[in-house]
Write a protein that holds these residues in place. Structure first.
Motif, PDB file in Angstrom:
ATOM      1  N   UNK A  45       0.838  -1.207   0.000  1.00 43.95           N
ATOM      2  CA  UNK A  45       0.000   0.000   0.000  1.00 43.95           C
ATOM      3  C   UNK A  45       0.870   1.252   0.000  1.00 43.95           C
ATOM      4  N   UNK A  46       0.530   2.185  -0.885  1.00 42.85           N
ATOM      5  CA  UNK A  46       1.268   3.453  -0.993  1.00 42.85           C
ATOM      6  C   UNK A  46       0.277   4.605  -1.051  1.00 42.85           C
ATOM      7  N   UNK A  47       0.454   5.584  -0.170  1.00 48.05           N
ATOM      8  CA  UNK A  47      -0.435   6.739  -0.150  1.00 48.05           C
ATOM      9  C   UNK A  47      -0.135   7.658  -1.335  1.00 48.05           C
ATOM     10  N   UNK A  58     -10.112   9.185  -1.385  1.00 40.99           N
ATOM     11  CA  UNK A  58      -8.678   9.124  -1.642  1.00 40.99           C
ATOM     12  C   UNK A  58      -8.452   8.174  -2.817  1.00 40.99           C
ATOM     13  N   UNK A  59      -7.419   8.441  -3.585  1.00 40.69           N
ATOM     14  CA  UNK A  59      -7.048   7.560  -4.690  1.00 40.69           C
ATOM     15  C   UNK A  59      -5.593   7.149  -4.471  1.00 40.69           C
ATOM     16  N   UNK A  60      -5.421   6.119  -3.626  1.00 39.44           N
ATOM     17  CA  UNK A  60      -4.095   5.637  -3.280  1.00 39.44           C
ATOM     18  C   UNK A  60      -3.715   4.462  -4.186  1.00 39.44           C
ATOM     19  N   UNK A  61      -2.623   3.784  -3.858  1.00 42.67           N
ATOM     20  CA  UNK A  61      -2.067   2.777  -4.757  1.00 42.67           C
ATOM     21  C   UNK A  61      -1.841   1.453  -4.030  1.00 42.67           C
ATOM     22  N   UNK A  80      -7.909   4.982   4.831  1.00 39.01           N
ATOM     23  CA  UNK A  80      -6.506   5.317   4.597  1.00 39.01           C
ATOM     24  C   UNK A  80      -5.767   5.540   5.914  1.00 39.01           C
ATOM     25  N   UNK A  81      -6.449   6.144   6.888  1.00 39.00           N
ATOM     26  CA  UNK A  81      -5.819   6.431   8.180  1.00 39.00           C
ATOM     27  C   UNK A  81      -5.408   5.161   8.920  1.00 39.00           C
TER      28      UNK A  81
END
Length: 300
Positions: A45-47, A58-61, A80-81
């Protein structure tokens, strides 16, 4: 006939605006069964560093552990948090897509379930490398082939800076493959300590100001080669205006620097062969072009 008259003779057809076509395609995708099933993905997981707090989601990776392949995750701020950069996670959700105004359709996973498999899979340095690769992808890779071909085809002489390791015998490997390329390309040799990231980075910055057509990092395999992946060197490479070729190590050696170079040659010898083949290919194209021009003149 004029173009207007020709158009009048065309058969009647239904025309759409670009926005209408995108809306139709989006509606078609929404009816597909694949978008109604829960899919589970496991990866790193990458923010998203470019997240805007005003966005609803959010559109994270999530990145593949082995191949660097990435898929966008649509998730809430609360989800995400619960995660940190570098967590190995399993996420579940339904497939979705974002349709951009330029016609691009981005596949994403609308997250509904999250499980942290391992707290920290990659360290801070590795995260920085991931950011540099993403930045390089965003600004685009320079087309080394096109750059050299254009200069040669117009009868010019490309100027290429070759950066060799200070104590390396790689030059002989490079010369073994270069053949007659020196007759059409001006090669200028430099030496640098590849283990000294500051020295190598400074040399790259200096050469970038000297209007070379292309620069090339040339070094064989062996001990100390991993120093080429130093963050200072990698960051410098992403900011170069001059196209960069990487001919470092052996084919099987996995170096991150190869992910951000504009072109990668398998070996120093392979780099020499590349320049020779480029010169021969352009010479052949010029001869064909000249022959066609002569025939056209004869006909006239």
């Amino acid at each position: 006939k004029s173009m207007v008259q020709e158009n009048k003779n065309l058969p009647a057809m239904e025309t759409y605006k670009p926005s209408e076509l995108l809306a139709m395609f989006t509606a078609y995708l929404s009816r597909q069964e694949a978008y109604s099933h829960v899919v589970y993905l496991q990866g790193i997981y990458l923010k998203n560093p470019n997240h805007n707090p005003k966005w609803t989601y959010r559109y994270d990776i999530i990145r593949d552990e082995d191949t660097q392949t990435e898929i966008t995750l649509q998730m809430t701020q609360k989800q995400s948090d619960e995660l940190k950069d570098g967590n190995l996670v399993t996420v579940g959700g339904t497939l979705g897509r974002r349709v951009q105004n330029n016609g691009q359709i981005q596949l994403l996973l609308v997250v509904s379930r999250i499980e942290v498999v391992k707290e920290q899979v990659i360290d801070a340095d590795e995260l920085k490398r991931v950011e540099l690769r993403r930045y390089k992808t965003q600004i685009g890779f320079k087309n080394v082939d096109s750059c050299l071909e254009q200069i040669l085809f117009q009868g010019g002489r490309p100027k290429v800076a070759l950066i060799f390791a200070a104590t390396s015998i790689t030059m002989s490997d490079f010369n073994a493959g270069i053949n007659s390329a020196k007759s059409a390309i001006d090669f200028v040799e430099y030496r640098a300590n590849f283990s000294n990231s500051t020295e190598l980075s400074n040399l790259l910055k200096q050469l970038d100001l000297q209007q070379y057509s292309v620069m090339a990092l040339v070094r064989g395999g062996g001990g100390g080669i991993e120093a080429a992946d130093d963050l200072l060197v990698l960051e410098t490479i992403t900011k170069l205006k001059t196209p960069l070729i990487c001919a470092i190590g052996h084919v099987e050696e996995k170096l991150f620097i190869k992910n951000i170079a504009d072109k990668v040659a398998p070996t120093p010898n392979g780099l020499g062969s590349y320049f020779s083949e480029m010169v021969e290919m352009v010479a052949e194209k010029r001869n064909k072009s000249r022959s066609v021009l002569v025939e056209e003149v004869k006909k006239q």
